[in-house]
Design an enzyme around this catalytic site. Structure first.
Site, PDB file in Angstrom:
ATOM      1  N   LYS A  69       5.549  14.644 -30.792  1.00 50.92           N
ATOM      2  CA  LYS A  69       4.227  15.148 -30.381  1.00 50.92           C
ATOM      3  C   LYS A  69       4.480  16.451 -29.634  1.00 50.92           C
ATOM      4  O   LYS A  69       5.256  16.480 -28.668  1.00 50.92           O
ATOM      5  CB  LYS A  69       3.533  14.124 -29.472  1.00 50.92           C
ATOM      6  CG  LYS A  69       2.273  14.664 -28.790  1.00 50.92           C
ATOM      7  CD  LYS A  69       1.579  13.574 -27.987  1.00 50.92           C
ATOM      8  CE  LYS A  69       0.421  14.130 -27.166  1.00 50.92           C
ATOM      9  NZ  LYS A  69      -0.272  13.071 -26.399  1.00 50.92           N
ATOM     10  N   ASP A  73       5.399   9.675 -24.192  1.00 48.54           N
ATOM     11  CA  ASP A  73       4.722  10.945 -23.929  1.00 48.54           C
ATOM     12  C   ASP A  73       5.490  11.746 -22.872  1.00 48.54           C
ATOM     13  O   ASP A  73       6.721  11.626 -22.751  1.00 48.54           O
ATOM     14  CB  ASP A  73       3.256  10.669 -23.537  1.00 48.54           C
ATOM     15  CG  ASP A  73       2.306  11.771 -23.969  1.00 48.54           C
ATOM     16  OD1 ASP A  73       2.221  12.782 -23.252  1.00 48.54           O
ATOM     17  OD2 ASP A  73       1.661  11.638 -25.034  1.00 48.54           O
ATOM     18  N   ASP A  74       4.789  12.521 -22.092  1.00 49.95           N
ATOM     19  CA  ASP A  74       5.401  13.457 -21.129  1.00 49.95           C
ATOM     20  C   ASP A  74       6.195  12.703 -20.038  1.00 49.95           C
ATOM     21  O   ASP A  74       6.050  11.493 -19.874  1.00 49.95           O
ATOM     22  CB  ASP A  74       4.251  14.254 -20.483  1.00 49.95           C
ATOM     23  CG  ASP A  74       4.699  15.605 -19.979  1.00 49.95           C
ATOM     24  OD1 ASP A  74       5.908  15.855 -19.889  1.00 49.95           O
ATOM     25  OD2 ASP A  74       3.815  16.426 -19.671  1.00 49.95           O
ATOM     26  N   ASP A 119       2.953  19.597 -27.619  1.00 52.92           N
ATOM     27  CA  ASP A 119       1.776  19.951 -26.816  1.00 52.92           C
ATOM     28  C   ASP A 119       1.613  21.472 -26.677  1.00 52.92           C
ATOM     29  O   ASP A 119       2.377  22.240 -27.267  1.00 52.92           O
ATOM     30  CB  ASP A 119       1.900  19.258 -25.451  1.00 52.92           C
ATOM     31  CG  ASP A 119       0.573  18.847 -24.872  1.00 52.92           C
ATOM     32  OD1 ASP A 119      -0.453  19.431 -25.254  1.00 52.92           O
ATOM     33  OD2 ASP A 119       0.552  17.945 -24.003  1.00 52.92           O
ATOM     34  N   ASP A 133      -8.456  16.333 -24.301  1.00 55.45           N
ATOM     35  CA  ASP A 133      -8.052  14.923 -24.174  1.00 55.45           C
ATOM     36  C   ASP A 133      -9.258  13.991 -24.100  1.00 55.45           C
ATOM     37  O   ASP A 133     -10.229  14.254 -23.387  1.00 55.45           O
ATOM     38  CB  ASP A 133      -7.222  14.724 -22.901  1.00 55.45           C
ATOM     39  CG  ASP A 133      -5.863  15.390 -23.018  1.00 55.45           C
ATOM     40  OD1 ASP A 133      -5.614  16.088 -24.017  1.00 55.45           O
ATOM     41  OD2 ASP A 133      -5.062  15.200 -22.092  1.00 55.45           O
ATOM     42  N   ARG A 181      -4.155  17.707 -33.233  1.00 57.54           N
ATOM     43  CA  ARG A 181      -5.278  17.340 -32.372  1.00 57.54           C
ATOM     44  C   ARG A 181      -6.432  18.312 -32.575  1.00 57.54           C
ATOM     45  O   ARG A 181      -6.213  19.497 -32.801  1.00 57.54           O
ATOM     46  CB  ARG A 181      -4.818  17.343 -30.917  1.00 57.54           C
ATOM     47  CG  ARG A 181      -4.060  16.078 -30.505  1.00 57.54           C
ATOM     48  CD  ARG A 181      -5.002  15.022 -29.972  1.00 57.54           C
ATOM     49  NE  ARG A 181      -5.731  15.543 -28.826  1.00 57.54           N
ATOM     50  CZ  ARG A 181      -5.247  15.566 -27.593  1.00 57.54           C
ATOM     51  NH1 ARG A 181      -4.067  15.080 -27.325  1.00 57.54           N
ATOM     52  NH2 ARG A 181      -5.967  16.068 -26.606  1.00 57.54           N
TER      53      ARG A 181
END
Ligand code: GLA
Length: 484
Positions: free
Chosen positions: A142, A67-68, A144, A204, A200
């Site tokens: 992914k 992820d990030d 965002d 979150d 999504r």
């Protein structure tokens, strides 16, 4: 006539983004829920070893998703660099190792000036960044939604911003799974399918079953104009949000209910079973969010249940739909409490029934064939209500804690139990062959004569059943040659 049209519409496979990926929801592991920015090459390599040792890769979890917080600066040449302290080898050797282990490698960026943790984003750098990912052997992105420089607010503006990366990924010639993380904004459920493999649907997730939180501000699930999807969204909040458009997911593109919290410690075992069952039934990606290097045994026995995963990986890929939401039940201290029933077709002519007791007490819940098949025809008019079905309990053969403890200690290879190996035989082939481990344990029958299904379900628990029709009922959903 209506039901004929409906079944024709349902039986034509959705073509979606047409990159050939995501025929079933993606499965894997992502570091964000448990480790946030604490990422490194050691984390990825040690986690991939656990995926192999515990059998989680072989039960289907084959994407390792970073992820990030992996980014360095953007160079003067316009190309992004990697944080050399966290990833001294760079990304290519990592993807090579993962590929050697039969795993796939995913990375993260944001369609913004910055990522959500304020690292370099990809907005207006899509081509260069897609080229970097492809050259590093990346299989999944992914993407965002933070810091979009004001470029959001209508479906068209968001679509264009996300489409820029879709086109850049396509132009690399590498097969890269494209996962949108725009939190349900700008009606992504209406356009995500055209350019991406998943999207999504909410802010979150956090490690609570139903506790409302101001940070997940979109409390009215029917409000499509939610301005701040936020964070701290409970399992039930996300389920209620997606319920109205869950049918938009299908082969090639899926509603993403966010990473799993199973094993993180904030919910009871019943709640984690409910969370996992709902994600599987609604055809969400199944992305483990816990740090699997320290996974509790009980969590392993949820994550590795092949009968439930087979529902998620079903070859016809129809998300279950809600057939009942009953709010008139005992509420908890947050004012929350409800009962839900979800139902949907499974290959070849089976039916999933998921009964969810989100009330604040144990309950006996009753349903019948008319309700279970209401989406096939109202008030008992569906032809499916005329058959007899064997009821198979999909949690009855859950692995014991002792067996899971042995596996976590010694690895799967030293163990003799008959766990399902999807690397050898994919779920589709296992289902076609009628593998018992995928079908659950027969516990009874339901027929038009004895039409009631009545079960006791603990507070915040579920019952998950596969109704199996006799073999002489024709398959309801033909698979195309490509799908077979
Ligand atoms: C957003 C996303 C999360 C995670 C973080 C990383 O909040 O929705 O899933 O990727 O950013 O900063």
């Amino acid at each position: 006539m209506l039901s004929l049209l409906l079944s024709l519409a349902l039986s034509s496979p959705t073509t979606a983004v047409r990159n050939g990926l995501g025929r079933t929801p993606q499965m894997g592991w992502n570091n964000w829920n448990s480790l946030g920015c604490d990422v490194s090459q050691d984390l990825l390599l040690s986690t991939s070893k656990v995926l192999l040792d515990t059998g989680l890769r072989d039960v289907g979890y084959n994407y390792v998703l970073l992820d990030d917080c992996w980014q360095g600066e953007r160079g003067a040449d316009g190309y992004i660099t990697v944080d050399a302290a966290k990833f001294p080898m760079g990304m290519k050797p990592i993807s090579d190792r993962l590929h050697d282990d039969g795993l796939l490698f995913g990375m993260y960026s944001s369609a913004g000036e910055l990522t959500c943790a304020k690292h370099e984003g990809s907005l207006d750098h899509e081509v260069a960044d897609a080229q970097s990912y492809a050259s590093w052997g990346v299989d999944y992105l992914k993407y965002d939604n933070c810091y979009p420089l004001g470029r959001s607010g209508t479906p068209k503006i968001s679509f264009d911003r996300y489409n820029a990366m879709a086109q850049a990924l396509k132009a690399t010639g590498r097969s890269i799974f494209y996962s949108l993380c725009s939190w349900g904004e700008d009606y992504v459920h209406s356009w995500g399918m055209s350019i991406a493999n998943s999207w999504r649907v909410s802010g979150d997730i956090y490690d609570h079953f139903n506790r409302p939180d101001i940070l997940c501000s979109c409390t009215d699930p029917r409000d499509p104009h939610c301005a701040a999807p936020g964070t701290h969204c409970s399992v039930m909040n996300i389920v209620n949000r997606v319920a109205a458009y869950v049918d938009r997911g299908g082969p090639g593109g899926w509603n993403d209910l966010d990473m799993l919290e199973v094993g993180q410690g904030g919910m009871t075992d019943d709640e984690y079973v409910a969370h996992f069952s709902l994600w599987a039934a609604l055809k969400s990606p199944l992305l483990i969010g816990a740090d699997i290097r320290t996974l509790p045994a009980k969590a392993l026995t949820i994550l590795n249940n092949p009968a439930v995963i087979a529902v998620n990986q079903d070859p016809i890929g129809r998300p279950a739909m809600r057939v009942r939401q009953d709010m008139n039940v005992k509420k908890d201290k947050y004012g929350e409490g409800e009962v839900q029933i979800w139902s949907g077709p499974l290959y070849p002519h089976d039916q999933l029934v998921l009964l969810v007791n989100a009330a604040d007490e144990d309950m006996t819940i009753t349903t019948d064939l008319n309700e279970i098949f209401v989406h096939e025809g109202p008030e008992g008019s569906a032809p499916q209500t005329k058959h007899k079905y064997a009821i198979h309990d999909l949690w009855a053969d859950r692995m014991s804690d002792r067996e899971a403890e042995r596996i976590l200690k010694n690895g799967i290879k030293s163990d003799s139990h008959a766990w399902y190996n999807a690397t050898e035989t994919g779920y589709k082939d296992g289902l076609l062959a009628g593998d018992e481990r995928l079908l659950g344990r027969k516990i009874g029958e339901i027929s038009p004569k004895s039409a009631e299904l009545k079960v006791k379900i603990p507070r915040h628990g579920v019952k998950m059943y596969r109704l199996r029709a006799p073999g002489d009922v024709p398959a309801r959903y033909a698979l195309t040659k490509q799908e077979l």
